[in-house]
Design an enzyme around this catalytic site. Structure first.
Site, PDB file in Angstrom:
ATOM      1  N   GLN A 236     -14.060  10.003  -6.657  1.00  0.00           N
ATOM      2  CA  GLN A 236     -12.805   9.994  -7.416  1.00  0.00           C
ATOM      3  C   GLN A 236     -13.097   9.706  -8.886  1.00  0.00           C
ATOM      4  O   GLN A 236     -13.148   8.557  -9.309  1.00  0.00           O
ATOM      5  CB  GLN A 236     -11.813   8.979  -6.855  1.00  0.00           C
ATOM      6  CG  GLN A 236     -10.476   9.108  -7.545  1.00  0.00           C
ATOM      7  CD  GLN A 236      -9.359   8.398  -6.819  1.00  0.00           C
ATOM      8  OE1 GLN A 236      -9.498   7.937  -5.698  1.00  0.00           O
ATOM      9  NE2 GLN A 236      -8.227   8.314  -7.480  1.00  0.00           N
ATOM     10  N   PHE A 237     -13.259  10.770  -9.666  1.00  0.00           N
ATOM     11  CA  PHE A 237     -13.623  10.616 -11.071  1.00  0.00           C
ATOM     12  C   PHE A 237     -12.548   9.913 -11.880  1.00  0.00           C
ATOM     13  O   PHE A 237     -12.823   9.334 -12.926  1.00  0.00           O
ATOM     14  CB  PHE A 237     -13.988  11.968 -11.698  1.00  0.00           C
ATOM     15  CG  PHE A 237     -12.816  12.831 -12.060  1.00  0.00           C
ATOM     16  CD1 PHE A 237     -12.311  12.809 -13.355  1.00  0.00           C
ATOM     17  CD2 PHE A 237     -12.223  13.671 -11.131  1.00  0.00           C
ATOM     18  CE1 PHE A 237     -11.238  13.601 -13.708  1.00  0.00           C
ATOM     19  CE2 PHE A 237     -11.149  14.461 -11.474  1.00  0.00           C
ATOM     20  CZ  PHE A 237     -10.653  14.425 -12.766  1.00  0.00           C
ATOM     21  N   THR A 238     -11.292   9.930 -11.417  1.00  0.00           N
ATOM     22  CA  THR A 238     -10.225   9.308 -12.197  1.00  0.00           C
ATOM     23  C   THR A 238     -10.389   7.795 -12.305  1.00  0.00           C
ATOM     24  O   THR A 238      -9.775   7.173 -13.179  1.00  0.00           O
ATOM     25  CB  THR A 238      -8.831   9.635 -11.625  1.00  0.00           C
ATOM     26  OG1 THR A 238      -8.761   9.183 -10.275  1.00  0.00           O
ATOM     27  CG2 THR A 238      -8.562  11.131 -11.686  1.00  0.00           C
TER      28      THR A 238
END
Length: 145
Positions: A78-80
């Site tokens: 989850q890059f966010t």
């Protein structure tokens, strides 16, 4: 490297209508990889996730780690999680690792978790995933190394 861990009674990840990872009791691990992350940081974070005592013992106290509780892991990229949200109304992802490096460290983290003997499922890097879970407690922690 950041892990948002959630104690769950069940979790699964679906890509294009197909379930690609699913667990019962355990931890959903949402993993964010930052620019300065290394395999050594991935190992330290794996050790922390595996050792973090978030499951109840016989007295009802959070005193057991995922392995002691007989749980599993579902690790989802989850890059966010690495977003800078301090200014304005749009997140900045400048602190995130480049995709190739992030994918390598994500895969490395998953493998390090599997080596411990805990059943470890995963999502699909950079895919549009549908993640569902039943948070147990709710219990959620932000871990960072």
């Amino acid at each position: 490297m950041i892990a948002l861990i959630q104690r769950v009674t069940q979790a699964k990840v679906v890509v294009e209508g197909e379930t690609i990872g699913e667990i019962g009791q355990g931890l959903l691990v949402l993993l964010g990889v930052e620019k300065d992350d290394t395999p050594q940081k991935a190992q330290r974070l794996c050790d922390k996730v595996m050792g973090y005592r978030v499951f109840s013992d016989e007295q009802g106290k959070m005193n057991l780690n995922v392995q002691q509780a007989g749980g599993s892991l579902l690790v989802v990229s989850q890059f966010t999680l690495v977003a800078d949200t301090q200014k304005g109304l749009r997140p900045s992802f400048s602190g995130g690792a480049e995709p190739q490096k992030a994918e390598e460290l994500y895969r490395d983290f998953v493998e390090q978790c599997r080596v411990t003997g805990v059943k470890t499922e995963k999502g699909k890097f950079a895919a549009d995933m549908k993640v569902s879970l039943t948070n147990d407690g709710p219990v959620t922690f932000w871990l960072q190394v």
